[in-house]
Design an enzyme around this catalytic site. Structure first.
Site, PDB file in Angstrom:
ATOM      1  N   LYS A 109       0.819  -1.216   0.000  1.00  0.00           N
ATOM      2  CA  LYS A 109       0.000   0.000   0.000  1.00  0.00           C
ATOM      3  C   LYS A 109       0.853   1.267   0.000  1.00  0.00           C
ATOM      4  CE  LYS A 109      -4.114  -2.095   1.967  1.00  0.00           C
ATOM      5  NZ  LYS A 109      -3.658  -3.495   2.127  1.00  0.00           N
TER       6      LYS A 109
HETATM    7  C1  LIG Z   1      -4.200  -4.586   1.450  1.00  0.00           C
HETATM    8  C2  LIG Z   1      -3.382  -5.805   1.301  1.00  0.00           C
HETATM    9  C3  LIG Z   1      -3.731  -6.827   0.393  1.00  0.00           C
HETATM   10  C4  LIG Z   1      -5.007  -6.785  -0.433  1.00  0.00           C
HETATM   11  O1  LIG Z   1      -4.988  -5.807  -1.433  1.00  0.00           O
HETATM   12  P1  LIG Z   1      -6.356  -5.362  -2.164  1.00  0.00           P
HETATM   13  O2  LIG Z   1      -5.986  -4.195  -2.996  1.00  0.00           O
HETATM   14  O3  LIG Z   1      -7.308  -5.005  -1.052  1.00  0.00           O
HETATM   15  O4  LIG Z   1      -6.818  -6.522  -2.947  1.00  0.00           O
HETATM   16  C5  LIG Z   1      -2.875  -7.905   0.253  1.00  0.00           C
HETATM   17  N1  LIG Z   1      -1.753  -8.012   1.001  1.00  0.00           N
HETATM   18  C6  LIG Z   1      -1.398  -7.054   1.886  1.00  0.00           C
HETATM   19  C7  LIG Z   1      -0.159  -7.241   2.682  1.00  0.00           C
HETATM   20  C8  LIG Z   1      -2.181  -5.918   2.064  1.00  0.00           C
HETATM   21  O5  LIG Z   1      -1.821  -4.984   2.958  1.00  0.00           O
END
Ligand SMILES: *Cc1c(COP(=O)(O)O)cnc(C)c1O
Length: 454
Positions: A109
């Site tokens: 993110k």
């Molecule tokens: C948020 C997150 C996901 C999922 O991503 P999406 O965009 O919600 O599908 C997967 N792995 C980690 C470590 C995350 O923080």
């Protein structure tokens, strides 16, 4: 570039508005009117660094941001990463991994939120406005959002989390941030209480306006836009079409891959991995979207039963027919169940796989034993999904978190402690700071009244 709402109820708006508003006023999500093609200059893109490529792609969508400012924002955002090329591609025999965890909070993110925080600061300054971000987190999103805006001018951030119910590491990643514009609100209650408070405060339109409240959740178009970059970047490293395996929760990450395809990136297939919270795996196999109960798993950032970004996929699937989309979404809102079509598989390019806890643990262990490579439990879901899908050609698994962020699962799989990261070790030494509040919307609102930036 102009943007439309998936629900068709607003006039086209520009990028700045999409960035600041997050969600469209008609309740829909923003999408660009077009997806510019990269195909006629594909070979020249191979020469570019990650930062240069980011500029080439983002500038196609953020057309109302000054080009020099945009270049500087992207350069600065990606300087916060440990790796020079931001998202390194690791190849060990037939294991190919795109590492997206080299940002400040060691999760994917960061890639988008480091850019988003700087974009907000730039746009707010030009408009002489402020923004107070209010969010609720059960773990990962909160720290990445905080890291994106900490110390930025004209922005305050207030993140609620259930006191004592997030992992100690995740809590420390939020509460050890020293900047004055960061407020960690430890709520005496559950994550649901936090979300309930969030909703009730956002529903008070008058207060929301007066306090300049906004959100940075996964439906903000700017996040999806930035994530397109690493798919294109990885695809450029191959001389044949690539399949990506994406561990999925809110359908944000994988949606960016679908849009990279629309822009002409040679992507063969997409493997969608879920944990036991498999609403998306069931949907893509059957055409039926049916809510289940949320279960706690080893991959908490994917413990989701409604994928907020799926609305964008459905809009594209229905060729922009907003009326049909509204019918589908309203049906789901009313009955927790809606049918897109009856013929089984929804999309031939998307191969959906459910991966359970035992398989996740086994995959962490096997990947370590066979390749000497350590994956976190979210990444492991993608790696296991790729094995289950058994497709032709190169498969790139997205590594969405550093394994040291999830020591319990990783230690359990390997039988001893192998994962560590100096930035996480260092957190233990720092002073933590949090504001304890009861699960009472009025108390949270009082706190906001007193501390928002105006
Ligand atoms: C948020 C997150 C996901 C999922 O991503 P999406 O965009 O919600 O599908 C997967 N792995 C980690 C470590 C995350 O923080």
């Amino acid at each position: 570039m102009q943007y439309v709402s998936t629900r068709g109820g607003v006039q086209p708006v520009n990028f700045e508005q999409v960035l600041l508003e997050g969600q469209a006023e008609d309740g829909g999500l923003f999408l660009p009117e077009q997806y510019p093609l990269l195909t006629d200059r594909w070979d020249s893109l191979k020469e570019l660094s990650f930062r240069e490529l980011a500029y080439e792609i983002v500038s196609l969508y953020a057309t109302d941001i000054d080009p020099n400012a945009l270049r500087e924002i992207l350069r600065d955002a990606f300087n916060s990463f440990d790796e020079a090329d931001v998202a390194p591609l690791v190849q060990i025999n037939d294991l190919h991994v795109l590492e997206l965890f080299h940002g400040p909070t060691l999760a994917f993110k960061d890639v988008a939120l480091q850019v988003l925080g700087r974009l907000f600061e730039h746009v707010l300054r030009n408009r002489n406005q402020v923004l107070n971000i209010l969010g609720a987190t059960s773990g990962d999103t909160g720290s990445a959002a905080i890291a994106g805006v900490q110390g930025r001018d004209g922005i305050g951030i207030f993140i609620m989390f259930p006191d004592g119910r997030t992992s100690p590491l995740q809590e420390l990643q939020m509460t050890t941030v020293r900047e004055e514009n960061v407020h960690c609100l430890a709520i005496d209650g559950s994550f649901d209480d936090c979300q309930r408070i969030l909703k009730s405060i956002f529903n008070d339109i008058e207060f929301k306006r007066r306090a300049s409240l906004g959100a940075v959740n996964s439906i903000n178009w700017a996040r999806i836009m930035v994530q397109i970059v690493y798919y294109v970047y990885a695809t450029l490293r191959y001389n044949e079409p690539v399949t990506f395996s994406v561990p999925t929760g809110n359908f944000g990450n994988i949606l960016s891959a679908i849009l990279a395809m629309r822009m002409g990136a040679p992507i063969r297939r997409l493997i969608l991995g879920t944990n036991e919270n498999d609403i998306l795996a069931r949907f893509f196999a059957s055409g039926e979207y049916k809510r289940g109960k949320v279960q706690q798993t080893l991959s908490p950032s994917m413990d989701i039963q409604v994928a907020s970004n799926l609305e964008r996929f459905i809009y594209l699937y229905l060729d922009g027919d907003a009326e049909k989309l509204i019918r589908f979404m309203e049906e789901f809102a009313k009955r927790d169940h809606a049918v897109l079509h009856q013929n089984g598989e929804v999309d031939a390019t998307i191969n959906a796989q459910r991966v359970n806890t035992d398989e996740t643990i086994a995959t962490i262990r096997k990947t370590w034993e066979r390749f000497g490579y350590l994956v976190d439990p979210h990444t492991a879901v993608g790696v296991a999904a790729a094995t289950q899908a058994h497709l032709e050609g190169p498969v790139v698994c997205l590594a969405t978190a550093h394994p040291a962020k999830f020591p319990n699962a990783v230690d359990q799989a390997i039988g001893r402690t192998v994962a560590s990261h100096p930035r996480l070790d260092e957190l233990q030494e720092r002073n933590a700071r949090k504001i304890r509040l009861p699960a009472d919307q009025n108390k949270v609102r009082d706190y906001l009244e007193e501390h928002v930036i105006s």
